[in-house]
Enzyme design. Sequence first.
Site, PDB file in Angstrom:
ATOM      1  N   LYS A 277       0.876  -1.229  -0.444  1.00  0.00           N
ATOM      2  CA  LYS A 277      -0.475  -0.170   0.465  1.00  0.00           C
ATOM      3  C   LYS A 277       1.031   1.168  -0.241  1.00  0.00           C
ATOM      4  O   LYS A 277       1.886   1.261   0.258  1.00  0.00           O
ATOM      5  CB  LYS A 277      -0.977  -0.096   1.265  1.00  0.00           C
ATOM      6  CG  LYS A 277      -2.468  -0.737   1.344  1.00  0.00           C
ATOM      7  CD  LYS A 277      -2.541  -0.583   2.727  1.00  0.00           C
ATOM      8  CE  LYS A 277      -3.987  -1.681   2.660  1.00  0.00           C
ATOM      9  NZ  LYS A 277      -4.922  -2.073   1.694  1.00  0.00           N
ATOM     10  N   ARG A 351      -9.785 -11.646   2.199  1.00  0.00           N
ATOM     11  CA  ARG A 351     -11.404 -12.679   1.325  1.00  0.00           C
ATOM     12  C   ARG A 351     -10.811 -13.829   1.134  1.00  0.00           C
ATOM     13  O   ARG A 351     -11.067 -14.681   1.563  1.00  0.00           O
ATOM     14  CB  ARG A 351     -12.177 -11.735   0.509  1.00  0.00           C
ATOM     15  CG  ARG A 351      -9.668 -11.479  -1.447  1.00  0.00           C
ATOM     16  CD  ARG A 351     -10.922 -10.629  -2.307  1.00  0.00           C
ATOM     17  NE  ARG A 351     -11.240  -9.746  -2.001  1.00  0.00           N
ATOM     18  CZ  ARG A 351     -11.326  -8.285  -2.257  1.00  0.00           C
ATOM     19  NH1 ARG A 351     -11.641  -9.283  -3.819  1.00  0.00           N
ATOM     20  NH2 ARG A 351     -12.053  -7.188  -2.311  1.00  0.00           N
TER      21      ARG A 351
HETATM   22  N1  BES Z   1      -7.855  -3.576   4.658  1.00  0.00           N
HETATM   23  C1  BES Z   1      -7.887  -3.194   3.194  1.00  0.00           C
HETATM   24  C2  BES Z   1      -9.021  -2.992   3.050  1.00  0.00           C
HETATM   25  C3  BES Z   1      -9.167  -0.962   3.916  1.00  0.00           C
HETATM   26  C4  BES Z   1      -9.427  -0.123   2.754  1.00  0.00           C
HETATM   27  C5  BES Z   1     -10.267  -0.946   5.044  1.00  0.00           C
HETATM   28  C6  BES Z   1      -9.407   1.001   4.062  1.00  0.00           C
HETATM   29  C7  BES Z   1     -10.350   0.075   5.690  1.00  0.00           C
HETATM   30  C8  BES Z   1      -9.986   1.338   4.749  1.00  0.00           C
HETATM   31  C9  BES Z   1      -7.894  -4.912   2.338  1.00  0.00           C
HETATM   32  O1  BES Z   1      -7.235  -5.613   2.769  1.00  0.00           O
HETATM   33  C10 BES Z   1      -8.076  -4.004   1.271  1.00  0.00           C
HETATM   34  O2  BES Z   1      -6.775  -4.145   0.567  1.00  0.00           O
HETATM   35  N2  BES Z   1      -8.570  -4.681  -0.018  1.00  0.00           N
HETATM   36  C11 BES Z   1      -7.807  -3.652  -1.282  1.00  0.00           C
HETATM   37  C12 BES Z   1      -9.089  -4.729  -1.888  1.00  0.00           C
HETATM   38  C13 BES Z   1      -8.298  -4.559  -3.346  1.00  0.00           C
HETATM   39  C14 BES Z   1      -7.380  -4.833  -3.915  1.00  0.00           C
HETATM   40  C15 BES Z   1      -9.773  -5.260  -4.407  1.00  0.00           C
HETATM   41  C16 BES Z   1      -8.612  -2.013  -1.661  1.00  0.00           C
HETATM   42  O3  BES Z   1      -9.682  -2.086  -0.804  1.00  0.00           O
HETATM   43  O4  BES Z   1      -8.295  -1.546  -2.353  1.00  0.00           O
HETATM   44 ZN    ZN Z   2      -5.689  -5.453   1.749  1.00  0.00          ZN
END
Ligand code: BES
Ligand code: ZN
Length: 497
Positions: A277, A351
Amino acid sequence: MNIRVEKGRPEKYSCEVLLLFSFESPDSMEGPLQVVDLEWKGFLSTLMKQGDFKGELFETRLFHTQGALPAQRVVLTGLGKKAEFDLEKWRGAASKAGQFIRNGGFKQFAFPIEKVVGHAEAELVESFVTGLLLGIYQFNEFKTLDRDKIKEIRELVLLVDKDKDVPRIADALKVAQIISESVYLARDLVNGPANQVTPTVLAEKAGQVANDQAMEIKVLEVEQAEAMGMGAFVAVAKGSQEPGKFIVLEYNRGKGLDTIALVGKGITFDSGGISIKPSENMDRMKDDMSGAAAVLATMKAASKLQLPLHLVGIMPATENLPSGKAYKPGDILKTLSGQTVEVISTDAEGRLILSDALTYSLQYHPKAIIDLATLTGACVVALGDYTVGLFGNDETLLKRVEEASLKTGEKVWRLPLWDEYFEYIKSDVADFKNVGTRAAGAIIGGIFLSKFIEKIPWVHLDIAGPASIEKERPYIPRGGTGVGVRLLLQLLRDWKN
Ligand code: BES
Ligand code: ZN
Ligand code: ZN
């Protein structure tokens, strides 16, 4: 804070602060306000007649009684227009009054139980205490400077008219305390940083709950999970030096009761892994275990409330980090269900661990499965931080969740899981991909999970937005909110076997 119920009259009761509430411009005074006003020679009615206190929602003022009453001071908080009153405003008003009393440095206060037409006494007491306790929550564990400046109220006395009212009110108080304490547990875990709240610590906390409540607990190590075939959970866990833990808590109040599985995402830190990230706001990703925290807290409270149910709480817990051992984009994983997943992004790890946890839950033949997860940024884009994304495959269960939502003020909103969306996660080389398009990201996350459910009634709650908040709400301070705990508990309390 110690809270007790006592028979006593507000105009006769000696205390540091007497807390009273008033609707906006009431036609006439009633209840505690009226009796205190009489004793106080019309002080309050004059104040209001002259417009010095309007009773607007959350308007709060302090008055010295100067010997006119045994109470040294009166704190008066507005409830807004009577026609617009509801339990959510009531919880907020209790919180605002409590914060005001706490911030004023007072240690003790009394509150005469109010009656409001159209609301049962028990629900008024429960909401008052819950709003108050949730509103005065503070997370000070890691502050070492100026600890003497931290303010805390020591005692609240709930005043009732008659001796025979005491047990009834004490019961409602007890329920509110159990619920609020469990929300505190969830908030503490979410606010706790990732170097403190590791998967091992989560497992220890679950162990304490199991111990205190005489529940069954099983903690699977990564090696055991691997031997069982949890290829998705293991893939996420293996990038970190912190050992992952697959935590299973079981509460059973008796034979033949409905089984409900609660599944919570327990990523104690989500860096994104190899699909790392951006560093801005990455610190927020300590809250990526909010689902697991809510499940643990709910299990604890359900047991204390002795709910007539069989509950299984499943909390897959691991960090998601990049390393030489980490799983990679392009990897193909074999899940516990036997289905295979092509990893497109290692940041869609929630997931993956949930897929194995959902499959694991099926062995209990639950009547319902409910999962909670900070699953997608897309859900935050769609609904902001007020609202939980609600998905599911069963109208009755969805409705039950919506009813619990209305009662608790934990807002949910439905998003669809239509078959068409499955197109997005079809893979050339495996059964599914773990990522589809950016568009409809929250739905695609739900669609992915649905592939591991079979035919059991199931609800998925995407709590990515409300898990922690930047701006405080009437009874939710900044930071971890403990969202989901009150919602789940209401659902479970209202459950008909
Ligand atoms: N933990 C994150 C989701 C999240 C993002 C929670 C912002 C709270 C605030 C999750 O694991 C994630 O990174 N999801 C990705 C999925 C994508 C790669 C399909 C996302 O939301 O960008
Ligand atoms: Zn994630
Ligand atoms: Zn995550």
